[in-house]
Design a protein around this motif. Structure first.
Motif, PDB file in Angstrom:
ATOM      1  N   ASN A 162      48.623  40.244  32.530  1.00  0.00           N
ATOM      2  CA  ASN A 162      48.043  41.496  32.988  1.00  0.00           C
ATOM      3  C   ASN A 162      46.581  41.526  32.574  1.00  0.00           C
ATOM      4  OD1 ASN A 162      47.815  44.227  33.974  1.00  0.00           O
ATOM      5  ND2 ASN A 162      50.017  44.383  33.693  1.00  0.00           N
ATOM      6  N   TYR A 163      45.901  42.627  32.836  1.00  0.00           N
ATOM      7  CA  TYR A 163      44.449  42.641  32.649  1.00  0.00           C
ATOM      8  C   TYR A 163      44.023  42.327  31.224  1.00  0.00           C
ATOM      9  CZ  TYR A 163      44.976  47.396  30.742  1.00  0.00           C
ATOM     10  OH  TYR A 163      45.342  48.495  30.002  1.00  0.00           O
ATOM     11  N   GLY A 181      46.617  44.021  28.830  1.00  0.00           N
ATOM     12  CA  GLY A 181      47.498  45.057  29.345  1.00  0.00           C
ATOM     13  C   GLY A 181      48.950  44.613  29.363  1.00  0.00           C
ATOM     14  N   ASP A 182      49.183  43.328  29.098  1.00  0.00           N
ATOM     15  CA  ASP A 182      50.579  42.850  29.073  1.00  0.00           C
ATOM     16  C   ASP A 182      51.237  43.123  27.723  1.00  0.00           C
ATOM     17  OD1 ASP A 182      49.689  40.898  27.280  1.00  0.00           O
ATOM     18  OD2 ASP A 182      49.855  39.250  28.704  1.00  0.00           O
ATOM     19  N   ALA A 203      54.159  48.182  22.104  1.00  0.00           N
ATOM     20  CA  ALA A 203      55.131  48.588  23.120  1.00  0.00           C
ATOM     21  C   ALA A 203      54.483  48.917  24.452  1.00  0.00           C
ATOM     22  CB  ALA A 203      55.900  49.807  22.612  1.00  0.00           C
ATOM     23  N   ALA A 204      53.160  48.772  24.516  1.00  0.00           N
ATOM     24  CA  ALA A 204      52.444  49.073  25.766  1.00  0.00           C
ATOM     25  C   ALA A 204      51.127  48.300  25.750  1.00  0.00           C
ATOM     26  CB  ALA A 204      52.198  50.569  25.880  1.00  0.00           C
ATOM     27  N   ASP A 205      50.244  48.597  26.720  1.00  0.00           N
ATOM     28  CA  ASP A 205      48.973  47.871  26.824  1.00  0.00           C
ATOM     29  C   ASP A 205      48.234  47.861  25.489  1.00  0.00           C
ATOM     30  OD1 ASP A 205      49.910  49.033  29.188  1.00  0.00           O
ATOM     31  OD2 ASP A 205      47.952  48.938  30.126  1.00  0.00           O
ATOM     32  N   LEU A 207      44.597  47.706  23.950  1.00  0.00           N
ATOM     33  CA  LEU A 207      43.289  48.035  24.516  1.00  0.00           C
ATOM     34  C   LEU A 207      42.101  47.490  23.749  1.00  0.00           C
ATOM     35  CD1 LEU A 207      43.964  51.756  25.432  1.00  0.00           C
ATOM     36  CD2 LEU A 207      44.077  49.759  26.924  1.00  0.00           C
ATOM     37  N   CYS A 225      48.097  51.495  23.828  1.00  0.00           N
ATOM     38  CA  CYS A 225      48.568  52.703  24.499  1.00  0.00           C
ATOM     39  C   CYS A 225      49.823  53.262  23.846  1.00  0.00           C
ATOM     40  CB  CYS A 225      48.865  52.420  25.979  1.00  0.00           C
ATOM     41  SG  CYS A 225      47.393  52.107  26.931  1.00  0.00           S
ATOM     42  N   ASP A 249      46.476  57.250  23.317  1.00  0.00           N
ATOM     43  CA  ASP A 249      46.012  55.847  23.352  1.00  0.00           C
ATOM     44  C   ASP A 249      44.872  55.602  22.370  1.00  0.00           C
ATOM     45  OD1 ASP A 249      46.153  55.389  27.006  1.00  0.00           O
ATOM     46  OD2 ASP A 249      47.624  56.105  25.551  1.00  0.00           O
ATOM     47  N   ASN A 251      41.674  53.557  21.886  1.00  0.00           N
ATOM     48  CA  ASN A 251      40.753  52.803  22.727  1.00  0.00           C
ATOM     49  C   ASN A 251      39.878  51.814  21.978  1.00  0.00           C
ATOM     50  OD1 ASN A 251      41.406  54.193  25.170  1.00  0.00           O
ATOM     51  ND2 ASN A 251      40.301  55.959  24.365  1.00  0.00           N
TER      52      ASN A 251
END
Lengths: 361, 406
Positions: A162-163, A181-182, A203-205, A207, A225, A249, A251
């Motif tokens: 992912n990104y 993002g993966d 557990a999420a992206d 950043l 995130c 999130d 950042n």
């Protein structure tokens, strides 16, 4: 985050209310109780310890340079070790290397993808790394020959599913650390493109990330995130510490200069300081009048000041020890997306969705 | 992956956080006791009820949040930009004027948070159809384009759209002039924000979607006081806090400060040499510091320690392809019994390292490297700081004259 509907377990033993939701409520209650107990033991906050420290006077910081040349939102920037050059990347796929002191553009590359969210300068000053929606991190050697086509020498190093959200060289030009993002971070060997270590746990992206300036130089911190900031051992791939106090999130994460703590900036409009030895949050930097999320944070050289770039186009300057806001800086005409203090601490640079970069001192 | 916020449904976490906070401010502003004083505002010859002036808003914000005028202007400007408050005068210009210009709170159903629950095209189509009828085809260029795009897209329900538009226009003709003006301004503001003119500032641009949701020891004063101590120690070295000599290049446009502090200079600055005494890491991180330390170690006949440490760093941060070759070099030069630059590592660490060398990898030298690092840090480093070599360098170091700022 919406949790999926869980079917009731069809065994005789299980009570009707032993569903996932009930267990989650129970764990939340225990968590709150634990925090209450800890608070009773009088954990000390940073601003209490810093009561006797002299307050800071008025800070007058202005834009000293404005870099114009990107045709779209600036998403990321990084300083060169020579203290004056920077690399920046934008939504339209352009990566530009500037001599920020003269404001001249020295190199420009057009990536084959849009939203180049990550860029980094190599420690030697001879290459830059960048990536974004292409899910990759590529390294471009910087040629002294202005006519040479940089894109031809491009080397693909990292591959995510992912990104790419952030990238950073480690102590040399030979290794790159990436976040994606993966949901993972990864360490890569630049020469061979080989994956050296991967870091799973968010557990999420993911950043953002930052490398520790510690003596042993083996750890880094990442934010995501999932509202968590995780500290990782680069050798083993293990998550050695985790902090979850933000309400949204994360950042941006940045180490305190000594390496004993790190700061984070979040969509919940707060910045926080986490002490690694005490293993907890020791300061929150927030104000009722600050409503918009923080996109990026960095410390001044002594660690006394924390600069935050916000989604409401401003920069807030915080007294790290006392927890108060020292100054608010206006100038950008859209979201501040990236902020870094220069290697010798003489200035800091911001990049914005208003297509420009500014150097402040 | 979609990037355009307006094309996707569902909540964005990022939007929620700041919209919730803005709504809190709006609610506080409308509090019957502590909120703003609303009154009738005059718009040319019409009197609009329940309105406030730009100046009122700023005054209220300054008092409520203890901020300066500039910040209050900025925050109230955001409230207008995001559509929580709309202007009655010059409704196409979504700015906050800090004067007697009248503003009103947007109605709940037109708050930004509600956009995503509408079936996408209908309200926008009805609005444009109404405007088209009222202005007899005289829409702005971008509105004309949108109108025809929508017409093509929902052609099958276009009759319904026109019917709704006519109905709404008829109902509005029966309203009092004040209400009609208010409603028109409300709508105008709402659509300016949610369907902005191409090229105009789009506050609802939230950037890339982040779709991937895959799921105690007590702190003592002695723990946290290190931050106070560190900041105090480095305060004089922090250019943003204390300035730098001769001047900050970004402010004075003079690069003398950088020239004096290049990696290698004939005579280093005093601040720089002082910093080497703050920690062993500071000394090693500075090329000149490392060089000076090496000279000292050579006098002490323990230079092999620093050479070994540097060689290990080279493996840790170097190319994967050269690891095996570099490990062999280190073994030959530093670890073989009788080697010219043999390093004194304790037997346990030595055994472990020698075993590891049989299958060399990037971190195989870590234990030995750390052992030698701490040896230097505890023994050679403190003695170096007390040595004549260091003291002379400190005495000779430059303290530049301050040059006047521009």
């Amino acid at each position: 985050m919406r949790s999926p509907r869980v079917p009731e377990m069809a065994t005789q033993e299980v009570q009707p209310n032993e569903t996932l939701t009930h267990l989650k409520t129970e764990s939340d209650t225990l968590k709150t109780k634990l925090e209450e107990e800890r608070a009773k033991l009088h954990d000390v906050e940073l601003h209490q310890v810093a009561e006797k420290v002299d307050g800071l006077g008025q800070f007058i910081m202005k834009t000293r340079r404005t870099l114009k040349g990107h045709g779209n939102k600036v998403l990321c920037m990084d300083w060169c070790k020579d203290k004056r050059r920077i690399v920046s990347s934008s939504q339209d796929g352009k990566v530009i290397v500037w001599d920020a002191f003269t404001t001249n553009k020295e190199h420009a590359v057009t990536m084959p993808c849009t939203w180049v969210m990550a860029c980094a300068y190599a420690p030697s000053g001879c290459a830059v790394a960048c990536g974004g929606l292409d899910n990759k991190c590529s390294v471009y050697p910087l040629s002294l020959d202005k006519n040479e086509n940089l894109a031809a020498k491009k080397k693909s190093v990292a591959m995510h599913t992912n990104y790419l959200s952030a990238c950073s060289f480690t102590n040399s030009d030979m290794q790159i650390l990436t976040s994606s993002g993966d949901g993972t971070c990864a360490l890569w060997d630049v020469e061979s493109g080989q994956l050296l270590q991967s870091f799973h746990g968010h557990a999420a992206d993911v950043l953002c990330l930052d490398l520790a300036p510690s003596e042993t130089g083996n750890t880094f911190v990442s934010g995501g995130c999932d509202k968590k900031a995780n500290v990782w051992d680069m050798r083993s791939g293990q998550c050695i510490q985790s902090f979850e106090t933000h309400e949204s999130d994360i950042n941006s994460v940045r180490y305190y200069p000594s390496g004993d703590a790190f700061a984070s900036g979040s969509d919940d409009a707060t910045c926080r300081l986490y002490d690694l030895r005490a293993d907890r949050e020791v300061a929150i930097y927030s104000k009722e009048s600050i409503i918009f999320g923080v996109s990026s944070v960095d410390f001044s050289l002594s660690g006394r000041l924390l600069f935050g770039g916000y989604n409401d186009y401003t920069i807030n300057v915080w007294d790290v020890l006392k927890g108060t806001r020292v100054s608010i800086l206006f100038g950008h005409e859209n979201r501040v997306s990236t902020l870094r203090v220069s290697p010798d601490g003489t200035a800091f640079c911001t990049g914005s969705w208003d297509h420009t970069l500014r150097v402040w001192a | 992956m979609t990037i355009n916020t307006l094309a996707r449904g569902g909540w964005d976490r990022e939007q929620m956080a700041c919209f919730q906070k803005m709504e809190k401010v709006i609610v506080a502003m409308q509090d019957p006791d502590m909120g703003m004083k609303m009154r009738n505002q005059r718009l040319l010859i019409t009197v609009i009820p329940h309105a406030m002036t730009g100046r009122d808003m700023i005054t209220w914000l300054i008092q409520k949040y203890c901020i300066c005028e500039e910040e209050a202007l900025h925050i109230s400007g955001m409230l207008v930009r995001y559509g929580y408050v709309y202007p009655l005068k010059e409704p196409r210009s979504l700015v906050l004027r800090p004067d007697e210009s009248p503003y009103r709170f947007q109605s709940l159903n037109l708050f930004p948070l509600w956009i995503n629950s509408f079936p996408s095209y209908m309200p926008s189509a009805i609005y444009l159809a109404k405007k088209n009828i009222r202005k007899q085809g005289e829409l702005m260029e971008y509105e004309k384009e949108r109108y025809s795009v929508l017409h093509k897209r929902i052609n099958h329900t276009w009759d319904f759209v026109v019917m709704q538009a006519r109905e709404q226009l008829r109902a509005s003709k029966q309203r009092r002039k004040a209400d009609r003006i208010v409603l028109e301004c409300q709508e105008q503001a709402y659509w300016l924000i949610n369907r902005p003119q191409p090229g105009a500032h789009n506050v609802l641009d939230m950037g890339l979607e982040r779709p991937n949701n895959l799921s105690a020891r007590v702190t003592l004063v002695s723990d946290i006081i290190t931050f106070v101590k560190y900041s105090e120690q480095y305060q004089n070295h922090d250019p943003i806090m204390q300035g730098c000599l001769p001047s900050n290049p970004w402010i004075s446009d003079d690069t003398a400060h950088w020239t004096m502090n290049l990696q290698i200079v004939p005579i280093p600055s005093r601040l720089r040499v002082e910093r080497w005494s703050f920690s062993f890491m500071e000394l090693l991180n500075d090329i000149m510091g490392r060089r000076e330390f090496m000279i000292y170690l050579e006098k002490e006949f323990s230079a092999e320690n620093l050479c070994f440490w540097q060689a290990c760093e080279d493996i840790r941060h170097g190319e994967s392809s050269r690891i095996v070759e570099k490990v062999e070099e280190i073994y030959k030069n530093f670890l073989t019994p009788g080697a010219a630059r043999w390093v004194n590592v304790d037997s346990k660490t030595m055994d472990k390292t020698l075993k590891g060398i049989r299958h060399p990898h990037r971190f195989v030298m870590d234990d030995a490297q750390m052992h030698i690092y701490f040896l230097m840090k505890k023994d050679s480093y403190p003695r170096y700081l007390k040595s004549d070599l260091y003291k002379n360098l400190l005495a000779k170091a430059i303290v530049p004259q301050e040059t006047k700022k521009r």
